[in-house]
Design a protein around this motif. Structure first.
Motif, PDB file in Angstrom:
ATOM      1  N   LEU A  46      20.512 -43.071  11.784  1.00 28.76           N
ATOM      2  CA  LEU A  46      20.494 -42.978  13.244  1.00 28.76           C
ATOM      3  C   LEU A  46      19.999 -44.269  13.883  1.00 28.76           C
ATOM      4  CD1 LEU A  46      19.089 -39.350  13.791  1.00 28.76           C
ATOM      5  CD2 LEU A  46      21.468 -40.124  13.909  1.00 28.76           C
ATOM      6  N   ASN A  59      25.164 -44.101  14.211  1.00 33.65           N
ATOM      7  CA  ASN A  59      25.944 -43.185  15.056  1.00 33.65           C
ATOM      8  C   ASN A  59      25.023 -42.237  15.814  1.00 33.65           C
ATOM      9  OD1 ASN A  59      28.365 -44.294  14.108  1.00 33.65           O
ATOM     10  ND2 ASN A  59      28.291 -42.995  12.298  1.00 33.65           N
ATOM     11  N   ILE A  60      24.155 -42.793  16.602  1.00 32.50           N
ATOM     12  CA  ILE A  60      23.198 -41.980  17.341  1.00 32.50           C
ATOM     13  C   ILE A  60      23.779 -41.637  18.710  1.00 32.50           C
ATOM     14  CG2 ILE A  60      21.968 -44.029  18.197  1.00 32.50           C
ATOM     15  CD1 ILE A  60      19.365 -42.293  17.988  1.00 32.50           C
ATOM     16  N   LEU A  61      23.734 -40.358  19.035  1.00 33.72           N
ATOM     17  CA  LEU A  61      24.282 -39.895  20.300  1.00 33.72           C
ATOM     18  C   LEU A  61      23.449 -40.429  21.467  1.00 33.72           C
ATOM     19  CD1 LEU A  61      24.847 -36.172  19.257  1.00 33.72           C
ATOM     20  CD2 LEU A  61      26.590 -37.957  19.441  1.00 33.72           C
ATOM     21  N   GLU A  62      24.096 -40.544  22.624  1.00 30.05           N
ATOM     22  CA  GLU A  62      23.381 -41.021  23.816  1.00 30.05           C
ATOM     23  C   GLU A  62      22.304 -40.034  24.241  1.00 30.05           C
ATOM     24  OE1 GLU A  62      26.862 -43.748  25.934  1.00 30.05           O
ATOM     25  OE2 GLU A  62      25.775 -42.229  27.082  1.00 30.05           O
ATOM     26  N   ARG A  63      22.451 -38.789  23.856  1.00 30.38           N
ATOM     27  CA  ARG A  63      21.447 -37.759  24.172  1.00 30.38           C
ATOM     28  C   ARG A  63      20.179 -37.926  23.332  1.00 30.38           C
ATOM     29  NH1 ARG A  63      22.579 -33.259  22.233  1.00 30.38           N
ATOM     30  NH2 ARG A  63      24.467 -33.621  21.005  1.00 30.38           N
ATOM     31  N   LEU A  78      15.391 -35.675  21.294  1.00 33.46           N
ATOM     32  CA  LEU A  78      16.733 -35.097  21.317  1.00 33.46           C
ATOM     33  C   LEU A  78      16.829 -34.233  22.571  1.00 33.46           C
ATOM     34  CD1 LEU A  78      16.788 -33.820  17.609  1.00 33.46           C
ATOM     35  CD2 LEU A  78      17.274 -36.116  18.442  1.00 33.46           C
ATOM     36  N   GLU A  82      22.682 -29.207  21.520  1.00 33.14           N
ATOM     37  CA  GLU A  82      23.876 -28.405  21.272  1.00 33.14           C
ATOM     38  C   GLU A  82      23.740 -27.763  19.892  1.00 33.14           C
ATOM     39  OE1 GLU A  82      27.130 -31.111  21.576  1.00 33.14           O
ATOM     40  OE2 GLU A  82      26.713 -31.618  23.687  1.00 33.14           O
ATOM     41  N   ASP A  85      23.677 -29.876  16.806  1.00 33.01           N
ATOM     42  CA  ASP A  85      22.530 -30.741  16.519  1.00 33.01           C
ATOM     43  C   ASP A  85      21.615 -30.124  15.471  1.00 33.01           C
ATOM     44  OD1 ASP A  85      22.319 -31.502  20.052  1.00 33.01           O
ATOM     45  OD2 ASP A  85      23.414 -32.550  18.458  1.00 33.01           O
TER      46      ASP A  85
END
Lengths: 113, 113
Positions: A46, A59-63, A78, A82, A85
Motif C-alpha cells: 500500500l 495501489n492504495i485507494l484515495e479513501r 480507511l 466498503e 475493504d
C-alpha cells in the motif's frame, strides 16, 4: 515476536465508516510499510514511510491515507469503508529504505458488515 | 507486468524429508528476494533473503537458490518438521528503488508426522 506491534487485532464496523489502524515499528527501524492481504489479491503493498516522509505508494485507494509520526509510529486511515475493504492489514518495518528484511506485525483483521 | 508466482499451491511432505518450494518471478530488474513463512493468525515471518549478486545462501536448515537466467527462486528446508507447516511466500523488490515488495501467491506446506 517480530517486535512490530499492531492495534487493534480485530475491527468490525459498517459500510461508510472510518477506522484508524496503528503500528509501532521495531526499535531502531525508521521505515514503516503497510500491506493489505485478501483472499483474492494476496499480499499487496500500500504505502511506505521513512522517518516521517512518504517514500512510495502502491495501489492504495484515495479513501485510504497514512502517516508516520515523529516517534515513528504509523497510522493507516480507511474511510468510506466498503465491503471489499474487508481484509488483513499488515504493517512491516525495516531499518533503511530498500534491500533489507521487512519484519511484519500480526496484522489487523478488518471486517465490514 | 509485475508478478511473482508459485508453481505449486500445496506441498505435502513426510516429517524428516527435505522440502523444496519454488517461485518464478517476472521482473528481470529485481535484485533482492525474500522468503517468508506465515502461520495461521500471524504475520509473515522473515526466513531468509538473497541479493542478485549471489546464487545461493544458507541459513539454519534453509537454503535459498536463485537462478537469474530463468528467473527462478527456491527455498529448501532440510529435515522438515511439523512446526514448518505454514504458507510460504516469496517476494521481490521489483524495479523500484523503494522498499516495496511484490509477493507471490504462496505455497502451503503440510508436514505429515
Amino acid at each position: 515476536d517480530s517486535g512490530v506491534t499492531q492495534t487493534p487485532k480485530h475491527l468490525i464496523t459498517a459500510t461508510g465508516q472510518r477506522v484508524t489502524l496503528r503500528c509501532s515499528p521495531r526499535s531502531g527501524d525508521l521505515s514503516v510499510y503497510w500491506y493489505q492481504q485478501s483472499l483474492d489479491q494476496g499480499l499487496q503493498f500500500l504505502i511506505h514511510y521513512y522517518n516521517g516522509e512518504e517514500r512510495a505508494k502502491g495501489n492504495i485507494l484515495e479513501r485510504f491515507s497514512a502517516q508516520q509520526f515523529p516517534d515513528l509510529h504509523s497510522e493507516l486511515n480507511l474511510s468510506s469503508l466498503e465491503l471489499g475493504d474487508s481484509a488483513l492489514y499488515f504493517c512491516a518495518s525495516s531499518v533503511g529504505t530498500q534491500k533489507q528484511p521487512q519484519h511484519f506485525g500480526d496484522g489487523t483483521r478488518l471486517s465490514i458488515l | 507486468g509485475e508478478s511473482v508466482g508459485l508453481h505449486l499451491p500445496t506441498l505435502s511432505v513426510q516429517e524428516g524429508d527435505n522440502s523444496i518450494i519454488n517461485c518464478a518471478y517476472s521482473n528481470s530488474a529485481s535484485d533482492y528476494f525474500i522468503w517468508y513463512k506465515q502461520e495461521s493468525g500471524k504475520g509473515p515471518q522473515f526466513i531468509i533473503d538473497i541479493r542478485s549478486n549471489m546464487d545461493k545462501r544458507q541459513g539454519q536448515r534453509v537454503t535459498v537458490l536463485l537462478n537469474k537466467t530463468v528467473k527462478h527462486l527456491s527455498l529448501q528446508i532440510a529435515a522438515t518438521q511439523p512446526g514448518d507447516s505454514a504458507v510460504y511466500f516469496c517476494a521481490e523488490n521489483g524495479s523500484s528503488n523503494t522498499g516495496k515488495l511484490i509477493f507471490g501467491q504462496g505455497t502451503t506446506l503440510q508436514v505429515k508426522p
